[in-house]
Scaffold this motif. Structure first.
Motif: not given
Length: 72
Positions: A49-54, A44-47, A64-66
């Protein structure tokens, strides 16, 4: 809800856990149950963090995000 392949290995008195599909998602616990719960938290933390960094990296860009669904 996603499904991943968790691998757990006993190392002395500790259990080490990681996901085959997600590098960086790994943990440990004194019991197998603790390692399982810790691994869920790590994922959960890794996903998150990766979403926020992106999002930060792509801010101001035309993108485009899908959702992508892949049957494996």
């Amino acid at each position: 809800m996603e499904k991943f392949t968790a691998v757990f290995e006993q190392d002395g008195e500790w259990w080490i856990g990681y996901l085959e599909e997600l590098p960086g998602a790994n943990t440990q616990g004194r019991t197998l149950a603790e390692a399982r719960e810790n691994l869920k938290d790590a994922v959960r933390l890794l996903i998150t963090a990766n979403r926020e960094l992106t999002r930060r990296e792509l801010q101001g860009k035309t993108i485009i995000r899908e959702e992508l669904v892949v049957a494996v």
